[in-house]
Enzyme design. Structure first.
Site, PDB file in Angstrom:
ATOM      1  N   ASP A   1     -51.045 -32.461  98.619  1.00 25.76           N
ATOM      2  CA  ASP A   1     -50.424 -31.175  98.336  1.00 25.76           C
ATOM      3  C   ASP A   1     -51.401 -30.362  97.469  1.00 25.76           C
ATOM      4  O   ASP A   1     -52.283 -30.934  96.826  1.00 25.76           O
ATOM      5  CB  ASP A   1     -49.112 -31.469  97.591  1.00 25.76           C
TER       6      ASP A   1
ATOM      7  N   ASP B   1     -50.595 -26.870  95.380  1.00 29.69           N
ATOM      8  CA  ASP B   1     -49.969 -26.386  94.147  1.00 29.69           C
ATOM      9  C   ASP B   1     -49.291 -27.518  93.377  1.00 29.69           C
ATOM     10  O   ASP B   1     -48.400 -28.178  93.896  1.00 29.69           O
ATOM     11  CB  ASP B   1     -48.908 -25.330  94.477  1.00 29.69           C
TER      12      ASP B   1
ATOM     13  N   ASP C   1     -46.219 -33.740  94.199  1.00 34.17           N
ATOM     14  CA  ASP C   1     -45.561 -33.648  92.897  1.00 34.17           C
ATOM     15  C   ASP C   1     -44.109 -33.206  92.983  1.00 34.17           C
ATOM     16  O   ASP C   1     -43.366 -33.352  92.031  1.00 34.17           O
ATOM     17  CB  ASP C   1     -46.317 -32.659  92.000  1.00 34.17           C
TER      18      ASP C   1
END
Ligand code: GDP
Ligand code: CO
Length: 694
Positions: free
Chosen positions: A422, A424, A639
């Site tokens: 990922d 961001d 996250d």
């Protein structure tokens, strides 16, 4: 597909020959509901299972000076995901038929976003590669591949092995009915789904009752196959206790094999080729003769036979001699088989004596045989042929640099590690969008040549910017699985894609932006009406990137103007900002879902899509990695909630910390938790988890 349930089968040692099964329904609709019980006479193979095999199948199209319109029709009947391999032995003299064939395939591939391998049987480079690889039996005195459909088929098997496909099917190019071609391929895929053994063959019995065209031809053909089947069945009967009529496809030209079986068979030439396949299976694997290949014996070999719904109509080229020409070689491979006892031989002699033109010819000639393709050194063949592929793979140019990176292949038994990340909040800091603390880890990955695949809600433009800054050359997944962008020269083997964008081949999985906007507008209008009419819902303020200026997006996201502009260039998802109380927000989200869209919450914004997710895209890309790299082991780094489908799909999911040094809570099978927020967590995952797992 709905097909008749299992018919009685004959077992000859390790070989199982299934009785002919009729197809009942060519399309069986959406995946069946659990409560829908099939009746006992019916077996169902669903679309997904069929399409899974088609992706792994090459269809060999032998062609020799056929009508080009008919050929074009045949192409249009080959299922999209099958790799077409055209083996031509057409004239290149006064009229260059081969060039015309190439033009047709090229145009077809371009329009339909497909790829094909097209070669001429007399191509000297191919012959050279085959000679180098130690398979001279395929070559004639002139050093070129010998003429004949059988030799063309074997060349097709070799190219299928080279392409990494697992199944090989054969379909003649003189077939007048594209729907029949399509059906043959479906039969192949259905058969491989029904087979239990990895060593299997599917043979198709045509329905042939053409009253108008070629009636005579079909009578003759019917006679040839009837006689061939009779003697094959007699041979099988002679090995067991009972008479059998199990074989109905002794001359079936339309047939397919798992490549594991195809590469092990000894082949006949000329008209003997199809009959000899059955004989070779019985000779090599039944156990009646000493078995050389223990592995195959243990798994067993299966021959499946199916009957088509479409009629078979093809060019009648056979002259009056068809019966002798076709029948003699077919019977010869039975006659000269070490499995044939005196009674089998006697019956064949009597048969031939009764045929006009053969009665005075007691000699039954030996058919020339070609040893199993696995004898050939495939690595050597590939090494030679790689550099000629640009001329052999169509449409022209597209594949030129996509081929030829054998050095990337890990040696067998090893796993290639593939890392999905990922952006961001993972590779990029959740606060500053900076990746600087991950630079050392990125360098380590590059040194080890491990693919790093961005898998983020960000658009193609946004991701490309980061990839360029970091010098990353791997594929990437945009807009939460909306599309996969693959650099043109990345994978060695051809694959199906939806469009070309600059230097990338794009596989599209998501709904188009235009459609999403359209549906979203309707959903939001519905939601607003409901909120207005509701007493308890409060005020709500909704904006989408599509309605905002670059400056607005920049202000709202803290992205700079350039980045905001790229973020606005959406292709498969819309970013929606919702400000309001919980009740109103839920009303909006409900309407989005009720209209068939999906959303995920990325922390500040809702990403609205047509239902794609990161996990689905990863599955597709994993297939390509596996095909090109062999075994892979996948890591996923994320996250937040919208990484769930990614983390659930990979072999090793890893969670980095979010601001406040907390991990997002989610239910995963075997997650690793690393310390460090965003890029610090990313670095630790690389050094502590990914690289040590050697
Ligand atoms: P029939 O349909 O069984 O009567 O046999 P055909 O003569 O029509 O051939 C079957 C298929 O093989 C057709 O698609 C032909 O174009 C093709 N074919 C025939 N001879 C050759 C050959 O020497 N090389 C290749 N590559 N294809 C051939
Ligand atoms: Co034909």
């Amino acid at each position: 597909m709905r097909i008749e349930s299992l018919r009685p089968a004959e077992h000859l040692g390790n070989v199982t020959i299934h009785g002919v099964r009729r197809f009942l329904e060519l399309d069986s609709g959406a995946p069946s509901l659990p409560h829908l019980q099939e009746s006992r006479e019916v077996e169902m193979v669903d679309q997904q299972a069929i399409s899974d095999v088609e992706k792994k199948m090459a269809i060999i199209l032998p062609i020799k000076d056929e009508d080009l319109k008919v050929f074009e029709g045949v192409l249009s009947g080959i299922p999209h995901d099958c790799l077409m391999i055209v083996i031509s032995n057409s004239s290149k003299q006064e009229v260059d038929n081969f060039k015309n064939e190439k033009d047709i395939v090229s145009r077809f591939c371009r329009i339909t976003h497909r790829q094909a391998i097209v070669v001429h049987q007399k191509n000297p480079e191919l012959a050279g590669a085959i000679a180098d690889a130690g398979y001279p039996e395929l070559l004639g005195k002139d050093g070129l591949i010998r003429s004949g459909k059988a030799e063309g088929m074997i060349l097709g098997i070799i190219l299928t092995m080279f392409s990494g496909r697992e199944y090989v099917g054969f379909i003649d190019t003189d077939n007048y009915i594209p729907g029949a071609v399509w059906e043959y391929a479906k039969h192949f895929a259905t058969g491989f789904n029904l087979a239990q053994s990895p060593y299997s063959m599917v043979r198709v019995l045509w329905k042939y009752k053409p009253k108008l065209v070629g009636d005579l031809y079909f009578k003759r053909w019917g006679r040839v196959s009837e006689v061939t089947n009779k003697h094959l069945n007699h041979l099988i009967s002679s090995k067991g206790k009972f008479e059998t009529e199990i074989i109905k496809t002794g001359n079936a030209g339309e047939h397919a094999m798992s490549i594991e079986l195809a590469k092990r068979l000894t082949y006949g030439t000329g008209y003997a080729v199809e009959t000899k396949e059955i004989m070779s299976i019985l000779e090599q694997f039944s156990g009646i003769l000493p078995i050389e290949d223990r592995e195959v014996a243990e798994e067993g070999v299966e021959i499946l036979q199916t009957e088509t719904i479409n009629p078979h109509l093809h060019e009648d080229k056979g002259g009056d001699h068809l019966i002798q020409d076709m029948l003699l070689p077919s019977l010869a491979v039975i006659y000269h088989s070490p499995l044939a006892d005196e009674s089998v031989k006697k019956k064949i002699e009597n048969q031939l004596a009764g045929i006009e033109g053969l009665e005075n010819n007691p000699e039954i000639p030996q058919v020339k045989l070609i040893p199993p393709p696995q004898k050939m050194d495939l690595a050597k063949f590939s090494a030679v042929i790689e550099k000629y592929l640009p001329q052999m793979v169509l449409p022209d140019g597209e594949l030129i640099s996509r081929i030829a990176r054998p050095s990337r292949l890990p040696s067998s038994g090893q796993f290639k590690k593939v890392i999905y990340t990922d952006l961001d909040g993972t590779l990029l800091s959740p606060l500053t969008y900076s990746y600087s603390t991950a630079l050392d880890a990125l360098r380590l990955l590059k040194d080890k040549e491990l693919p790093l695949v961005f898998c983020s809600a960000k658009t193609m433009g946004e991701q490309d910017l980061y990839r360029n800054e970091l010098g990353i050359k791997d594929p990437f997944i945009t807009e939460n699985g909306g599309a996969i962008f693959i650099p043109k020269d990345y994978f060695r083997l051809p694959f199906a894609y939806d469009r070309v964008a600059g230097n990338y081949l794009v596989i599209e999985l998501g709904m188009s932006y235009k459609d999403i906007r359209h549906i979203l507008k309707k959903a939001l209008a519905e939601a607003c009406t409901e909120i207005e009419n509701s007493e308890r819902a409060g005020n709500i303020f909704i904006t989408s990137f599509g309605d905002m200026s670059v400056e607005d997006v920049s202000r709202l996201t803290d992205l700079n103007l350039k980045q905001a502009e790229l973020a606005k260039q959406r292709e498969y998802s819309e970013t929606v900002h919702i400000e309001g109380d919980k009740r109103s927000t839920n009303i909006v989200l409900n309407h989005i879902q009720q209209n068939g869209l999906e959303y995920s919450f990325g922390g500040r914004f809702y990403e609205v899509t047509g239902g794609n997710d990161k996990g689905k895209a990863i599955k597709v890309l994993n297939e390509l990695f596996r095909l090109n790299f062999g075994n892979i082991h996948t890591f996923g780094l994320g996250d937040s909630e919208n990484d769930y489908s990614m983390l659930e799909t990979v072999d090793s999911p890893i969670l980095v910390q979010r601001p406040g040094n907390k991990w997002h809570k989610m239910r995963l099978r075997n997650p690793s938790y690393v310390r460090g927020v965003g890029p610090e967590g990313f670095s630790r995952a690389v050094t502590d988890i990914i690289l040590p797992m050697e």
